[in-house]
Every structure is written in structure tokens, then in C-alpha cells.
Design an enzyme around this catalytic site. Structure first.
Site, PDB file in Angstrom:
ATOM      1  N   LYS A  40      31.504  39.927  45.999  1.00 56.79           N
ATOM      2  CA  LYS A  40      32.194  39.584  44.742  1.00 56.79           C
ATOM      3  C   LYS A  40      31.305  39.942  43.548  1.00 56.79           C
ATOM      4  CE  LYS A  40      34.593  35.453  42.974  1.00 56.79           C
ATOM      5  NZ  LYS A  40      34.921  34.042  43.297  1.00 56.79           N
TER       6      LYS A  40
ATOM      7  N   SER B 136      39.738  33.225  43.582  1.00 58.29           N
ATOM      8  CA  SER B 136      39.317  34.327  42.751  1.00 58.29           C
ATOM      9  C   SER B 136      38.595  35.447  43.502  1.00 58.29           C
ATOM     10  CB  SER B 136      38.404  33.810  41.645  1.00 58.29           C
ATOM     11  OG  SER B 136      37.194  33.310  42.197  1.00 58.29           O
TER      12      SER B 136
ATOM     13  N   SER C  29      38.419  29.293  45.690  1.00 62.46           N
ATOM     14  CA  SER C  29      38.301  30.749  45.494  1.00 62.46           C
ATOM     15  C   SER C  29      37.786  31.537  46.688  1.00 62.46           C
ATOM     16  CB  SER C  29      37.419  31.047  44.283  1.00 62.46           C
ATOM     17  OG  SER C  29      38.123  30.775  43.101  1.00 62.46           O
TER      18      SER C  29
END
Lengths: 461, 69
Positions: free
Chosen positions: A75, A150, A174
Site C-alpha cells: 500500500k 482502503s 481497511s
């Protein structure tokens, strides 16, 4: 169809045949450039760094390393010194990292090859995966649908087989929401277990770091590396089954806010656990009803504090949803923020005393409703968006509020052909027990043996 | 004492000055008011159960106590 190699298989092949490492790296880089672009999940591919890491690994030949030659991408909140990691935000377009995130350094030391960053929701603040700046990652199971957020790029990349694992972050779901939307295992460890230094923060009181993988064993391997566990490997222990485990079905809150079809599927797996030797119990969780909102109060205030300067000077470069959610944090008085923080300990203590004294594991759904399409869930900052954001974290945010560990596990497909998942929740620091329960159910269900996404490296000839 | 919504409107004033769109600000105000309304009424009795301010340390202590039981 080509088999998808996991973390464990990749490291094993690399150990027995180091010449595999360079060829595999080339394939991964190619996959990120082609399928990764198709899925809109790649933020940056760092070819020079990956190739030089590969050459160094092959020179040193330290084949005992747990992640020897395993190529990963993470990420874009995970910084690496001198890389450009944008955290999914236009406001960080030109950001050069001044440090390397602690979990990334641990993966490096374990022999992993870091080959780049994947997209995510701006600052990690969003559950659907939408991102107007980077573009919204597409779900490999059906590109019309969201990946969840996310850690949206992480889930797309791992589900499509571009990389075998990716680190995400989880402040309100997330890791678990995108893992669930893409048929992955998503592990959110106990708050504080993983050193988050060097990861771009959203809400330091709630932020956690953990892996998204296609198997429970791979999640265990990554967890061992990022927690420095050099004692008995978690992968050994998790094969021991769940004979005698007490698994709890929540009689309040979780199922009430979840669509009936999802509850029914989770209940099937709950009953399956009994055939594996677990004892099933109905259980109530005291004080849980307000935990979703209290989590959102803490996230909004801490997020607004971290991004205060951006809010005042560059709010026009933020997405509408980020802007409206961060503004919430500027509108909440310190008194309410402090109440939300203070109630955590009391709630955690009551739930440990009254719930986890009777059970080992709690079972819940992950998503409370069917995974929506990218189009239907692209609501910007209108009032429907606020409602959708609130409801999407119904089953996950309360767990961050408590700080307890949880894992998302795929259990089947819904009527749209998108993955359906459950969540297992444990007491603080019970990750091994959680992984053991997840592994036992994974062995029964064999999700990845029966299903495969529309878009995957496995479908390439 | 000020009502919660009045308080939020006053805090919003600062961001109106930097030209945040009215509609976005309105959603934020409504969300903030909703979240604040969810805080349990009996907060006056809130006290840290173990007199530990560091939540990570508190979790470790709670976990140790529950193992000892």
C-alpha cells in the site's frame, strides 16, 4: 490455467532453485505493468530497486531467509527512503520519503524483494476504494465492482496473482474489507503489535498494519516476519485444528446490521466449525452498539489533526469524501474526542470479562451488504455517502475501537459472483488462535481451489 | 451551555473562510452531529479501568489478567 504461487511456495521454490528468483521477478514486474494497469491498482513499479535487491540476494545466497526471493508490493502509505509514496493523495504527489517503514525493513531482512507500491484510498480514509486522483482499482472477480478500501490496490494485486502478499493498514476495516471483497485472507493484528513507524498515519490511536494474502499460512508467515517471531513458526501451530475451541455467535449488534443473505452464509460456516470439533455458543457483547461511531470520532479528529495544514491550504486537491470526513474532525470538540478515547478501556474490559471469558473466537460477517459496483458506490460527499461509509464499517470499526485482532476469511461467492467472507475476532494477542481457527475453516472450504477471479495471471497462457 | 449543533456551526466558520463548498461542509456538520449524538450519556462516570493511559499497555495488562483467570 497456471497455478498461483503463494508466499510459502515461492520461497520454497527459490530455496531449491535460486535461478527461479530472477525469472519470477521479471514475471511479476510484467504482471504489474500489464494486468496491474488494467486493474488500475499500481501506484509505482520500482524496477531498479527490485533488480538490485534480487542480485544481492543471489550473491549472498542466504536461502534460510523466510521470504527468500518473494516479490511483494505494498500500500502506498508504506514509505521507503527516497521513494515517492503518495498515500493515494494528489497533495503528496511530489512527496519523497525520508524513512523506511518498520515492517518494510523487516520484510527486507527476511529476503523479500520490494518492487513497488499499490494504490489505496486517499490517506487510507475510505471503505469503498474510490480514488479520483489515482483512479479506482477494479475488482479482479468482476471489474465493474469495487475492491473495497482502503487497501484497495493491495487486494486487487493479490487476488489477481500479481504478488502473493501485500501489506495494508487497518484503522476501521481497511485490510479486512478489501480482503473480503476480493476473496483474500486479511489479518488485522492487535493494536500496537506491529510497529507502524514510517507508515503514513491516519489515526495513531487506531492504525494497525497487516497482510493481505490468498492463504492463512501465508498470512502467518508474514506475521511472523513483521513481529520478529523466531520461536516456533506460527505455520506449525495453526495446523492443529479447532477441537475444543469455543466459538461465539453474537446475539446483538453485528447480525442486526447485516443483510440476511450474508448472515445465512456466515451461519453455515459457524455450524461447520462444530463438525471440526468446536463448541458453539450464543454470546452478547456489552457496550458494542456505539463503537462504530466512537471509532469514527477518533479517526476524524486524529486525521484532521495530521492533515490540518492540507485542509487549510490544499483542500481543493483533496477528494470530496476525504475533505468531508476530515472536516468532521474539525467539528468535534476535544471533550467528545476524549470521551471516545476514555470509553475504549472500559468497553474492552467489559467485553473481555463478560464475552471472551466464555469464548475463544467471535464470528461475524465482514461486509454488512453485498459488494457494490464502482458506479453505484461513487457518491462523493453527498449525504448518502456519509450513510454508506458509516454502515460499511458496521462489523469492522468496532474491532479497531477495541484494539482486538481479527481476520477476514473467504467462504464463498454471492449472487453477483463476488466473494463472501466472514470475520473471526479474538482477545488481544490471540493471533495464533485466530489463524488456527481460520486455517481449520480454510481447509474445509478450500475457497481458492474452487473459485478464481476473471482477471488473473493464472488465466494468462 | 451551547448546543452541539451550534458548536459545530461555529467551528465550521473557519473552513468556510477558506472556501470549502457549502454542500460538503453541510455533510460534514451533519456527520459530526450524528457521531456526537452516539456518545453514551453516562460519560461522566468514565474512568480508566486500570489507570493506564497508554492503550497498548492497557490491552497487554487486560490480556494478561484474562489469561491468569
Amino acid at each position: 490455467m497456471n497455478p498461483l504461487l503463494g508466499v510459502e511456495e515461492t520461497a520454497s521454490i527459490a530455496r531449491s532453485d535460486p535461478s527461479f528468483v530472477a525469472g519470477n521477478l521479471k514475471q511479476v514486474l510484467n504482471g504489474l505493468e500489464t494486468i496491474g494497469a488494467q486493474l488500475n491498482c499500481v501506484s509505482s513499479v520500482e524496477t531498479d530497486h527490485a533488480v538490485s535487491t534480487c542480485e544481492q540476494l543471489l550473491r549472498e545466497q542466504n536461502r534460510a531467509l523466510p521470504l527468500f526471493g518473494v516479490v511483494l508490493a505494498h500500500k502506498s502509505l508504506y514509505q521507503r527512503k527516497n521513494w515517492h509514496c503518495d498515500g493515494g493523495s494528489k497533495t503528496l504527489q511530489n512527496h519523497t520519503c525520508g524513512q523506511t517503514a518498520a515492517p518494510i525493513s523487516k520484510l527486507d531482512s527476511a529476503g523479500a524483494i520490494d518492487c513497488g507500491r499499490v494504490n489505496c484510498v486517499e490517506f487510507g480514509l475510505g471503505t469503498t476504494g474510490h480514488n479520483d486522483y489515482t483512479g479506482t482499482p477494479k475488482n479482479p472477480w468482476n471489474p465493474e465492482f469495487i475492491c473495497g478500501g482502503s487497501s484497495s490496490g493491495s487486494s486487487a494485486a493479490v487476488a489477481a496473482g500479481l504478488v502473493p502478499a501485500s501489506l495494508g493498514t487497518d484503522t476501521g476495516g481497511s485490510i479486512r474489507l478489501p480482503a473480503a471483497a476480493c476473496g483474500l485472507v486479511g489479518l488485522k493484528p492487535t493494536y500496537g503489535l506491529i510497529n507502524c513507524h514510517g507508515i503514513m498515519a491516519l489515526s495513531p490511536s487506531l492504525d494497525t498494519a497487516g497482510p493481505l494474502t490468498r492463504s492463512v499460512r501465508d498470512a502467518a508467515i508474514i506475521l511472523d516476519v513483521i513481529t520478529d517471531n523466531t520461536a516456533s513458526p506460527t505455520t506449525q501451530e495453526i495446523e492443529n485444528g479447532i477441537e475444543g475451541f469455543r466459538i461465539g455467535w453474537p446475539t446483538n449488534f453485528f447480525m442486526e446490521g447485516t443483510d440476511c443473505s450474508i448472515v445465512a452464509k456466515v451461519q453455515e460456516v459457524f455450524k461447520l466449525a462444530e463438525t471440526c470439533g468446536a463448541h458453539l455458543l450464543d454470546i452478547c457483547l456489552p457496550n458494542i452498539e456505539t463503537a462504530n461511531a466512537l471509532n469514527m470520532i477518533i479517526t476524524a479528529v486524529e486525521g484532521a489533526t495530521i492533515h490540518e495544514n492540507t485542509l487549510e491550504t490544499r483542500h481543493q486537491d483533496l477528494s470530496e469524501q476525504s475533505l468531508s470526513r476530515l472536516l468532521v474532525g474539525t467539528l468535534i470538540p476535544a471533550l467528545d474526542y476524549q470521551k471516545a478515547l476514555s470509553l475504549r478501556g472500559i468497553t474492552a474490559k467489559r467485553i473481555l470479562d463478560e464475552t471472551f471469558s466464555c469464548i475463544d473466537i467471535l464470528i461475524t460477517p465482514v461486509w454488512p451488504y453485498a459488494i457494490p459496483t464502482i458506479h453505484d458506490s461513487n457518491l462523493g460527499a453527498n449525504p448518502s455517502a456519509a450513510e454508506m461509509v458509516f454502515r460499511s464499517g458496521h462489523n469492522t470499526r468496532p474491532i479497531n475501537y477495541l484494539g482486538f485482532p481479527a481476520i477476514a476469511l473467504p467462504i464463498g461467492l454471492d449472487s453477483n459472483g463476488l466473494p463472501l467472507s466472514l470475520q473471526l475476532v479474538g482477545a488481544p494477542y490471540s493471533e495464533r488462535k485466530l489463524l488456527r481457527a481460520a486455517r481449520a475453516l480454510e481447509r474445509e472450504l478450500e475457497f481458492w481451489a474452487h473459485h478464481s477471479p476473471q482477471i488473473s495471471v493464472a488465466r494468462q497462457s | 451551555m451551547e448546543s452541539k449543533s451550534t458548536n459545530s456551526h461555529q467551528n465550521a466558520h473557519k473552513y468556510k473562510k477558506v472556501n470549502v463548498e457549502e454542500a460538503v461542509m453541510q455533510v460534514a456538520i451533519e456527520s459530526a452531529n450524528y457521531l456526537r449524538s452516539q456518545i453514551p450519556e453516562k460519560c461522566q462516570s468514565v474512568s480508566n479501568p486500570l489507570n493506564i493511559n497508554d492503550y497498548e499497555k492497557l490491552l497487554r495488562t487486560l490480556a494478561d489478567k484474562s489469561v491468569q483467570k
